[in-house]
Design an enzyme around this catalytic site. Structure first.
Site, PDB file in Angstrom:
ATOM      1  N   HIS A 169       4.991  33.741 -14.301  1.00  0.00           N
ATOM      2  CA  HIS A 169       5.146  34.332 -13.639  1.00  0.00           C
ATOM      3  C   HIS A 169       3.985  35.909 -13.550  1.00  0.00           C
ATOM      4  O   HIS A 169       3.999  36.078 -14.807  1.00  0.00           O
ATOM      5  CB  HIS A 169       6.200  34.923 -13.327  1.00  0.00           C
ATOM      6  CG  HIS A 169       6.486  35.913 -12.288  1.00  0.00           C
ATOM      7  ND1 HIS A 169       6.616  37.017 -12.539  1.00  0.00           N
ATOM      8  CD2 HIS A 169       7.385  35.834 -11.867  1.00  0.00           C
ATOM      9  CE1 HIS A 169       7.343  37.816 -11.175  1.00  0.00           C
ATOM     10  NE2 HIS A 169       7.814  36.264 -10.884  1.00  0.00           N
ATOM     11  N   ASP A 217      12.088  29.061  -9.333  1.00  0.00           N
ATOM     12  CA  ASP A 217      11.138  28.010  -8.127  1.00  0.00           C
ATOM     13  C   ASP A 217      11.490  26.761  -9.269  1.00  0.00           C
ATOM     14  O   ASP A 217      11.527  25.920  -8.792  1.00  0.00           O
ATOM     15  CB  ASP A 217      10.447  28.008  -7.686  1.00  0.00           C
ATOM     16  CG  ASP A 217       9.418  29.145  -6.977  1.00  0.00           C
ATOM     17  OD1 ASP A 217      10.533  29.188  -5.865  1.00  0.00           O
ATOM     18  OD2 ASP A 217       8.626  29.988  -6.976  1.00  0.00           O
TER      19      ASP A 217
HETATM   20  N1  CMC Z   1       1.004  26.279 -15.656  1.00  0.00           N
HETATM   21  C1  CMC Z   1      -0.551  25.655 -16.511  1.00  0.00           C
HETATM   22  N2  CMC Z   1      -0.967  27.048 -17.272  1.00  0.00           N
HETATM   23  C2  CMC Z   1      -0.516  28.313 -16.238  1.00  0.00           C
HETATM   24  C3  CMC Z   1       0.879  28.110 -15.520  1.00  0.00           C
HETATM   25  C4  CMC Z   1       1.108  27.027 -15.391  1.00  0.00           C
HETATM   26  N3  CMC Z   1       2.584  27.579 -13.851  1.00  0.00           N
HETATM   27  N4  CMC Z   1       0.613  29.646 -15.192  1.00  0.00           N
HETATM   28  C5  CMC Z   1       0.266  30.740 -15.526  1.00  0.00           C
HETATM   29  N5  CMC Z   1      -0.799  29.631 -16.842  1.00  0.00           N
HETATM   30  C6  CMC Z   1      -1.942  30.112 -17.318  1.00  0.00           C
HETATM   31  C7  CMC Z   1      -3.277  30.126 -16.945  1.00  0.00           C
HETATM   32  O1  CMC Z   1      -4.265  29.484 -17.028  1.00  0.00           O
HETATM   33  C8  CMC Z   1      -3.893  31.100 -17.350  1.00  0.00           C
HETATM   34  O2  CMC Z   1      -4.620  30.888 -18.590  1.00  0.00           O
HETATM   35  P1  CMC Z   1      -6.172  31.135 -19.873  1.00  0.00           P
HETATM   36  O3  CMC Z   1      -4.890  32.891 -19.610  1.00  0.00           O
HETATM   37  O4  CMC Z   1      -5.770  30.558 -20.735  1.00  0.00           O
HETATM   38  O5  CMC Z   1      -6.719  31.576 -18.338  1.00  0.00           O
HETATM   39  C9  CMC Z   1      -2.483  32.319 -18.209  1.00  0.00           C
HETATM   40  O6  CMC Z   1      -1.619  31.323 -17.921  1.00  0.00           O
HETATM   41  C10 CMC Z   1      -2.722  33.526 -17.658  1.00  0.00           C
HETATM   42  O7  CMC Z   1      -2.084  32.761 -15.435  1.00  0.00           O
HETATM   43  P2  CMC Z   1      -2.630  33.413 -14.182  1.00  0.00           P
HETATM   44  O8  CMC Z   1      -3.051  32.694 -13.464  1.00  0.00           O
HETATM   45  O9  CMC Z   1      -3.445  34.565 -14.597  1.00  0.00           O
HETATM   46  O10 CMC Z   1      -1.666  34.374 -14.253  1.00  0.00           O
HETATM   47  P3  CMC Z   1      -0.926  34.817 -12.611  1.00  0.00           P
HETATM   48  O11 CMC Z   1      -0.206  35.724 -13.200  1.00  0.00           O
HETATM   49  O12 CMC Z   1      -2.337  35.348 -12.083  1.00  0.00           O
HETATM   50  O13 CMC Z   1      -0.205  33.898 -12.077  1.00  0.00           O
HETATM   51  C11 CMC Z   1       0.981  33.042 -11.400  1.00  0.00           C
HETATM   52  C12 CMC Z   1       1.626  33.842 -11.848  1.00  0.00           C
HETATM   53  C13 CMC Z   1       2.679  32.677 -10.416  1.00  0.00           C
HETATM   54  C14 CMC Z   1       0.792  32.347 -10.020  1.00  0.00           C
HETATM   55  C15 CMC Z   1       0.743  30.932 -12.323  1.00  0.00           C
HETATM   56  O14 CMC Z   1       2.218  30.988 -12.978  1.00  0.00           O
HETATM   57  C16 CMC Z   1       1.363  30.024 -11.722  1.00  0.00           C
HETATM   58  O15 CMC Z   1       0.271  29.571 -11.094  1.00  0.00           O
HETATM   59  N6  CMC Z   1       2.607  29.475 -11.538  1.00  0.00           N
HETATM   60  C17 CMC Z   1       3.109  27.807 -11.260  1.00  0.00           C
HETATM   61  C18 CMC Z   1       2.913  28.256  -9.606  1.00  0.00           C
HETATM   62  C19 CMC Z   1       4.783  29.263  -9.350  1.00  0.00           C
HETATM   63  O16 CMC Z   1       5.055  28.589 -10.054  1.00  0.00           O
HETATM   64  N7  CMC Z   1       4.770  29.768  -8.787  1.00  0.00           N
HETATM   65  C20 CMC Z   1       6.241  30.704  -8.468  1.00  0.00           C
HETATM   66  C21 CMC Z   1       5.898  32.326  -8.698  1.00  0.00           C
HETATM   67  S1  CMC Z   1       7.594  32.829  -9.148  1.00  0.00           S
HETATM   68  C22 CMC Z   1       8.503  32.959  -7.897  1.00  0.00           C
HETATM   69  C23 CMC Z   1       7.588  33.421  -6.346  1.00  0.00           C
HETATM   70  O17 CMC Z   1       7.166  34.164  -6.696  1.00  0.00           O
HETATM   71  O18 CMC Z   1       7.126  33.310  -5.508  1.00  0.00           O
END
Ligand code: CMC
Length: 429
Positions: free
Chosen positions: A306, A363
């Site tokens: 998140h 989720d």
């Molecule tokens: N699986 C594997 N690695 C992950 C994941 C994941 N689900 N989420 C983040 N990471 C890693 C990412 O690769 C990055 O690694 P590094 O620092 O080595 O590059 C690090 O963690 C930080 O991730 P980010 O993408 O920079 O973080 P963000 O704040 O931009 O993204 C997020 C947040 C929710 C989009 C992301 O965690 C994600 O894609 N999760 C899966 C989709 C998901 O479950 N979404 C629902 C979110 S909660 C409800 C809502 O808002 O609707």
């Protein structure tokens, strides 16, 4: 006088005021920056950027705290139903008995769709995704209710809030009926909000329909935990569209589209599909944990991580507990619940997830409950939208009522080609 931030650019010093929120969150106010220095700030994905001050929702991602209008989410789940929480979010205070009854009866009065609007459904393909139908039909409300579109007229806004809140469950249930070829059920206004939605989803005209009180309780709770989450992607979309003085229906329709993406609300559908794929692949959780850690795989663990929570998402705690309770009560042994728990255990003890502070989010477990209740997977994000509606409305309304409202119009740094000479067609290679 609070703290002052000082910056020095091109030999010029500038003092920037700071803002401190109720819970001691801190911000530097950069509104004078460009006028005084010529510089803007860049913050892709708004990771450090506050778009507004808001009195609706507080969340502390480090400590895993979520409160609506000051009330802890855990307490609201225990003591309120979804309609009561919707009132709290939109109007700022818990309603007294009279206010609540007025609100409930106003919502009951507007549940039906215009008959011509029901005809829209004939035009959608049978396999249309219900989120596409939801956003289209909500957008179309502004063609049927042209008497209540002025965002600056409080009576018109009030009317469009009642219409939207009352009709969204009907619009959603019809999209499901369309996809399975069953007759549409008219709303039954003797029922409460969540009960009526379940009735329109699952009843058929030829049989009596018995509401299950466990489903009603679980769905009220799920809607409450989804009801608001401050400046998330879809809420920010609603605010952005509304900032141009677009009407409420148009703004919410845009928010529904933003929610649909798998990185946001669409993650609940994507998560159950992922768990199903793991099951079909022999239930090997480790393989998928390894894939999620391998950046080249392009695979992410859906329902994990998140932007704001760097601790267990308090909504996931509530949902997991409810999921466990409901499955036990229904005597359902769902193998994907076991796989989900295995994945969670594996991830929470793996340095990759620990270092990045990745925990299950809202989720991760919600889809398993929806499935147990009989919702098809395509409806999961629609259920998120039904829950999030009062939050969207609350933010749209707060923005419209703010004396400092401005059209949302970010800036950019242009990095395309500098001015160049036009090349006539015959000279181009
Ligand atoms: N699986 C594997 N690695 C992950 C994941 C994941 N689900 N989420 C983040 N990471 C890693 C990412 O690769 C990055 O690694 P590094 O620092 O080595 O590059 C690090 O963690 C930080 O991730 P980010 O993408 O920079 O973080 P963000 O704040 O931009 O993204 C997020 C947040 C929710 C989009 C992301 O965690 C994600 O894609 N999760 C899966 C989709 C998901 O479950 N979404 C629902 C979110 S909660 C409800 C809502 O808002 O609707």
């Amino acid at each position: 006088m609070g703290e002052v931030a000082k910056i020095r650019i091109e030999g010029k010093d500038l003092e920037l005021p700071t803002i401190v929120g109720t819970e001691n969150e801190k911000a530097v106010d950069i509104s004078a920056l460009r006028a005084q220095t010529g510089y803007i700030t860049i913050d892709e994905g708004f990771v450090n950027t506050g778009s507004t001050q808001s009195a609706i929702c507080f969340l502390d991602g480090e400590q895993g705290i979520l409160r609506y209008r000051g009330y802890p989410i855990e307490e609201l789940c225990e003591k309120c139903d979804f309609v009561e929480v919707s009132y709290l979010l939109m109007y700022g205070e818990l309603p007294n008995a009279q206010q609540l009854e007025h609100f409930r009866s106003s919502l009951r009065r507007h549940t039906m769709l215009h008959e011509d609007m029901r005809m829209f459904y004939n035009g959608f393909p049978r396999d249309a995704h219900p989120m596409a139908i939801l956003s289209s039909v909500v957008g179309a409300l502004s063609t049927f209710y042209q008497d209540s579109l002025d965002p600056k007229n409080p009576q018109e806004v009030e009317m469009s809030i009642f219409r939207l809140m009352a009709k969204l469950p009907t619009i959603a249930a019809l999209s499901h009926k369309k996809s399975i070829g069953q007759p549409f059920m008219y709303p039954k206004n003797s029922l409460e909000y969540v009960e009526n939605f379940l009735y329109m989803m699952f009843a058929v005209p030829s049989e009596d329909y018995q509401l299950d009180s466990d489903f009603v309780e679980a769905l009220n709770l799920l809607f409450i935990v989804h009801a608001d989450h401050e400046q998330n992607c879809s809420t920010s979309t609603v605010r952005m569209v509304g900032s141009s003085d677009a009407n409420l229906f148009a703004s919410i329709s845009a928010g529904i589209c933003a929610l649909w993406g798998p990185l946001h609300g669409g993650a609940n559908q994507a998560c159950v599909e992922m768990l199903e794929a793991i099951k079909a692949d022999g239930g090997n959780s480790k393989k998928y944990i390894d894939m999620a850690k391998d950046k080249k795989s392009g695979f992410r663990l859906m329902g994990f991580g998140h932007r704001v929570y760097k601790n267990y998402d308090p909504r996931a705690t509530i949902i997991k507990r409810t999921c466990d309770k409901l499955l036990k009560k229904l005597k359902i042994k769902d193998p994907i619940f076991d796989i989900a728990q295995e994945l969670e255990q594996a991830a929470l003890s793996d340095p990759y997830f620990i270092e990045r502070k990745l925990y299950p989010n809202v989720d991760f477990y919600s889809g398993i409950i929806y499935r147990a209740m009989g919702f098809p997977v395509e409806m999961f994000t629609v259920l998120f939208a039904l829950g999030r509606l009062p939050g969207w409305i609350a933010h749209w309304r707060e923005m419209q009522m703010s004396p400092s409202k401005k059209i949302a119009r970010p800036r950019q740094i242009y990095n395309g080609p500098a001015k160049r000479s036009f090349i006539p067609l015959h000279e181009r290679k």
